[in-house]
Design a protein around this motif. Structure first.
Motif, PDB file in Angstrom:
ATOM      1  N   TYR A  41       0.238  13.552  10.929  1.00  0.00           N
ATOM      2  CA  TYR A  41      -0.255  12.312  10.324  1.00  0.00           C
ATOM      3  C   TYR A  41       0.031  11.098  11.210  1.00  0.00           C
ATOM      4  N   LEU A  42      -0.909  10.150  11.165  1.00  0.00           N
ATOM      5  CA  LEU A  42      -0.722   8.825  11.759  1.00  0.00           C
ATOM      6  C   LEU A  42      -1.003   7.793  10.689  1.00  0.00           C
ATOM      7  N   TYR A  43      -0.082   6.836  10.531  1.00  0.00           N
ATOM      8  CA  TYR A  43      -0.359   5.711   9.627  1.00  0.00           C
ATOM      9  C   TYR A  43      -0.285   4.415  10.425  1.00  0.00           C
ATOM     10  N   ILE A  44      -1.355   3.610  10.321  1.00  0.00           N
ATOM     11  CA  ILE A  44      -1.423   2.321  11.030  1.00  0.00           C
ATOM     12  C   ILE A  44      -1.307   1.189  10.023  1.00  0.00           C
ATOM     13  N   ASN A  45      -0.224   0.455  10.125  1.00  0.00           N
ATOM     14  CA  ASN A  45       0.018  -0.705   9.264  1.00  0.00           C
ATOM     15  C   ASN A  45      -0.837  -1.883   9.738  1.00  0.00           C
TER      16      ASN A  45
ATOM     17  N   ILE B  98       0.860  -1.185   0.000  1.00  0.00           N
ATOM     18  CA  ILE B  98       0.000   0.000   0.000  1.00  0.00           C
ATOM     19  C   ILE B  98       0.897   1.235   0.000  1.00  0.00           C
ATOM     20  N   LYS B  99       0.711   2.100  -1.003  1.00  0.00           N
ATOM     21  CA  LYS B  99       1.560   3.273  -1.171  1.00  0.00           C
ATOM     22  C   LYS B  99       0.792   4.548  -0.852  1.00  0.00           C
ATOM     23  N   LYS B 100       1.449   5.439  -0.115  1.00  0.00           N
ATOM     24  CA  LYS B 100       0.873   6.727   0.232  1.00  0.00           C
ATOM     25  C   LYS B 100       1.895   7.829  -0.023  1.00  0.00           C
ATOM     26  N   THR B 101       1.442   8.939  -0.579  1.00  0.00           N
ATOM     27  CA  THR B 101       2.287  10.119  -0.751  1.00  0.00           C
ATOM     28  C   THR B 101       1.758  11.210   0.171  1.00  0.00           C
ATOM     29  N   LEU B 102       2.630  11.697   1.049  1.00  0.00           N
ATOM     30  CA  LEU B 102       2.236  12.709   2.025  1.00  0.00           C
ATOM     31  C   LEU B 102       2.975  14.011   1.750  1.00  0.00           C
ATOM     32  N   PHE B 103       2.261  15.131   1.823  1.00  0.00           N
ATOM     33  CA  PHE B 103       2.831  16.440   1.520  1.00  0.00           C
ATOM     34  C   PHE B 103       2.986  17.262   2.798  1.00  0.00           C
ATOM     35  N   PHE B 104       4.153  17.907   2.930  1.00  0.00           N
ATOM     36  CA  PHE B 104       4.462  18.698   4.125  1.00  0.00           C
ATOM     37  C   PHE B 104       5.046  20.048   3.721  1.00  0.00           C
TER      38      PHE B 104
ATOM     39  N   PHE C 260      11.668  11.339  -0.664  1.00  0.00           N
ATOM     40  CA  PHE C 260      12.254  10.314   0.207  1.00  0.00           C
ATOM     41  C   PHE C 260      11.190   9.256   0.519  1.00  0.00           C
ATOM     42  N   THR C 261      11.582   7.985   0.446  1.00  0.00           N
ATOM     43  CA  THR C 261      10.609   6.900   0.642  1.00  0.00           C
ATOM     44  C   THR C 261      10.942   6.049   1.867  1.00  0.00           C
ATOM     45  N   ILE C 262       9.879   5.596   2.523  1.00  0.00           N
ATOM     46  CA  ILE C 262       9.999   4.768   3.721  1.00  0.00           C
ATOM     47  C   ILE C 262       9.127   3.519   3.550  1.00  0.00           C
ATOM     48  N   THR C 263       9.715   2.357   3.767  1.00  0.00           N
ATOM     49  CA  THR C 263       8.928   1.126   3.807  1.00  0.00           C
ATOM     50  C   THR C 263       8.724   0.726   5.261  1.00  0.00           C
ATOM     51  N   GLN C 264       7.490   0.460   5.604  1.00  0.00           N
ATOM     52  CA  GLN C 264       7.136   0.056   6.968  1.00  0.00           C
ATOM     53  C   GLN C 264       6.455  -1.307   6.971  1.00  0.00           C
TER      54      GLN C 264
ATOM     55  N   GLY D 261     -10.081 -10.700   4.351  1.00  0.00           N
ATOM     56  CA  GLY D 261     -10.450  -9.333   3.965  1.00  0.00           C
ATOM     57  C   GLY D 261      -9.469  -8.266   4.402  1.00  0.00           C
ATOM     58  N   ILE D 262      -8.689  -8.518   5.438  1.00  0.00           N
ATOM     59  CA  ILE D 262      -7.658  -7.588   5.911  1.00  0.00           C
ATOM     60  C   ILE D 262      -6.310  -8.263   5.693  1.00  0.00           C
ATOM     61  N   TRP D 263      -5.649  -7.904   4.633  1.00  0.00           N
ATOM     62  CA  TRP D 263      -4.476  -8.658   4.193  1.00  0.00           C
ATOM     63  C   TRP D 263      -3.185  -8.148   4.830  1.00  0.00           C
ATOM     64  N   PRO D 264      -2.157  -8.995   4.940  1.00  0.00           N
ATOM     65  CA  PRO D 264      -0.866  -8.553   5.478  1.00  0.00           C
ATOM     66  C   PRO D 264      -0.289  -7.441   4.606  1.00  0.00           C
ATOM     67  N   GLU D 265       0.293  -6.432   5.277  1.00  0.00           N
ATOM     68  CA  GLU D 265       0.612  -5.184   4.574  1.00  0.00           C
ATOM     69  C   GLU D 265       2.082  -4.809   4.616  1.00  0.00           C
ATOM     70  N   ILE D 266       2.538  -4.315   3.479  1.00  0.00           N
ATOM     71  CA  ILE D 266       3.830  -3.639   3.352  1.00  0.00           C
ATOM     72  C   ILE D 266       3.509  -2.212   2.923  1.00  0.00           C
ATOM     73  N   THR D 267       3.840  -1.254   3.774  1.00  0.00           N
ATOM     74  CA  THR D 267       3.506   0.142   3.505  1.00  0.00           C
ATOM     75  C   THR D 267       4.701   0.874   2.915  1.00  0.00           C
ATOM     76  N   VAL D 268       4.454   1.667   1.890  1.00  0.00           N
ATOM     77  CA  VAL D 268       5.487   2.526   1.314  1.00  0.00           C
ATOM     78  C   VAL D 268       4.978   3.969   1.356  1.00  0.00           C
ATOM     79  N   ILE D 269       5.681   4.818   2.087  1.00  0.00           N
ATOM     80  CA  ILE D 269       5.283   6.218   2.225  1.00  0.00           C
ATOM     81  C   ILE D 269       6.326   7.096   1.553  1.00  0.00           C
ATOM     82  N   GLU D 270       5.865   7.970   0.669  1.00  0.00           N
ATOM     83  CA  GLU D 270       6.743   8.931   0.008  1.00  0.00           C
ATOM     84  C   GLU D 270       6.511  10.305   0.620  1.00  0.00           C
ATOM     85  N   LEU D 271       7.586  10.956   1.037  1.00  0.00           N
ATOM     86  CA  LEU D 271       7.506  12.302   1.607  1.00  0.00           C
ATOM     87  C   LEU D 271       7.710  13.324   0.493  1.00  0.00           C
ATOM     88  N   LYS D 272       6.806  14.305   0.444  1.00  0.00           N
ATOM     89  CA  LYS D 272       6.908  15.339  -0.588  1.00  0.00           C
ATOM     90  C   LYS D 272       6.721  16.727   0.031  1.00  0.00           C
ATOM     91  N   ARG D 273       7.428  17.708  -0.562  1.00  0.00           N
ATOM     92  CA  ARG D 273       7.256  19.102  -0.140  1.00  0.00           C
ATOM     93  C   ARG D 273       6.056  19.700  -0.860  1.00  0.00           C
TER      94      ARG D 273
END
Length: 405
Positions: A375-379, A147-153, A163-167, A392-404
């Motif tokens: 922000y809060l992200y719950i894996n 699951i990929k998310k792009t967050l803006f700050f 910059f990317t973070i895998t959780q 229905g709730i599958w095991p998750e690998i989260t990828v978050i991209e930080l953006k300005r």
């Protein structure tokens, strides 16, 4: 000293089970008007119920072994299937009661016979529920999703734009039973090629040695800016009996060594600077802090030496920490990464519908949340616990991209 067992809840539950079983069996008899069906069906459920009760009574000495898993899993599957069937049969019974009131019948107490259609639907639903649970046990628990998310700050340092973070979270290695499947999960983590890797707690179920057979696999994880981890509530060994406090403390020390062997830098109420092109962000990690699950973590200690203006990412296992302390902390924490809930490993997330029984314990139980500009992200968890499956709730690998912004 022997543990005292309160039999009243068990007796009440057994009574509910008998009534439920009687209702479903009678509702399906219209399709199978044979006493053999009734006998076999009732005997099967009675056997499962008895094995479940025996397993519960023997937990302190017997542990989470094969017998316990077979007994509890069989019971859960049949019990849920019966509840679904009972709901459909109940709708059918309400319908025939309404028809009796609307009809002109001279005989007192007249009630039309059961509507066969509802019994057919109930039986089909009963079988479908069983098949869904079997699929969750066989396939679902290792059906990893990225699951990929792009967050803006506004305040993200320019060097970290993109910059990317895998959780991942909640590995619960003591539950694993398939190295080939877990390896696929590790390969999927590495395929993301993220700059940073973080693990947000619960490496084991109870004992440190549970991770030993899996160290070589998790050691394969790669990230240019490092691999960092924290502890979860299960990592402290609070849920099993130890011979002494010394043994329990040694177990925790061994677990910390295993983090190091994997290559994880364990953050215990502390922070480190992640530097890039002479700019930095703060990565902090706290020991487990959760409402009802032990409030060990010290957020202030973890942030000691940081400035309010620093861009901060916090690893905190339990999301209840966010509402209790993090979102209102004087020093702004831009992003908190948590786990813990597993999404209860059961629920629905399709077509905009998002539901799991865990919502009655945690208002926000998976995915992204934003409050007060934080922000809060719950894996949803990489592994599984208790029920050896996911539906229905599958095991998750989260990828978050930080953006300005």
């Amino acid at each position: 000293m022997k543990r005292k067992i309160n039999l009243l809840p068990i007796i009440v539950f057994a009574l509910i089970l008998v009534i439920l079983n009687w209702y479903v069996t009678n509702g399906l008899l219209i399709l199978f008007p044979d006493t053999i069906f009734q006998t076999v069906f009732s005997a099967m459920l009675l056997l499962i119920a008895v094995s479940f009760v025996v397993a519960i009574l023997r937990i302190p000495s017997f542990g989470m072994d094969v017998f316990f898993k077979i007994a509890t899993h069989s019971f859960i599957i049949i019990f849920v299937a019966e509840i679904v069937a009972a709901l459909i049969l109940f709708i059918g019974d309400i319908t025939r009661i309404i028809l009796a009131f609307l009809g002109n019948h001279s005989s007192v107490g007249y009630l039309p016979t059961r509507i066969v259609t509802f019994s057919i639907i109930a039986f089909i639903a009963f079988i479908i529920v069983i098949l869904i649970f079997i699929d969750g046990i066989v396939r679902g628990k290792y059906a990893y999703r990225v699951i990929k998310k792009t967050l803006f700050f506004d305040d993200l340092p320019a060097a970290f734009d993109g910059f990317t973070i895998t959780q991942i979270s909640d590995v619960h290695s003591g539950s694993f039973d398939n190295k080939k499947a877990v390896q696929k999960g590790i390969d999927l983590i590495n395929a993301q090629k993220s700059d940073l890797f973080v693990f947000t707690g619960d490496l084991v179920n109870n004992k440190a040695d549970e991770i030993i057979p899996w160290i070589a696999l998790f050691k394969q994880i790669k990230a240019d800016y490092g691999k960092f981890s924290i502890l979860g509530n299960h990592d402290y060994g609070d849920y099993i009996k130890w011979n002494s406090e010394v043994e329990k403390r040694e177990n925790l020390q061994n677990l910390k060594k295993h983090h190091q062997e994997i290559g994880f830098r364990l953050l215990l109420d502390e922070h480190i600077d992640i530097e890039k092109e002479q700019q930095k962000i703060i990565l902090a990690g706290v020991e487990n802090w959760g409402v009802g699950f032990g409030e060990r973590g010290d957020l202030n200690k973890a942030l000691t030496g940081t400035n309010k203006a620093d861009f901060k990412i916090l690893l905190s296992h339990d999301p209840s920490h966010f509402d209790a302390q993090i979102k209102i902390h004087p020093s702004k924490i831009n992003l908190t990464l948590s786990g813990h809930t597993h999404g209860m490993q059961f629920g629905i997330e399709v077509f905009g519908i998002k539901w799991s029984p865990v919502k009655y314990r945690y208002k926000h139980w998976a995915g992204l949340k934003e409050e007060f500009g934080r922000y809060l992200y719950i894996n949803r968890g990489f592994g599984f616990l208790g029920f050896s499956g996911r539906i229905g709730i599958w095991p998750e690998i989260t990828v978050i991209e930080l953006k300005r912004k």
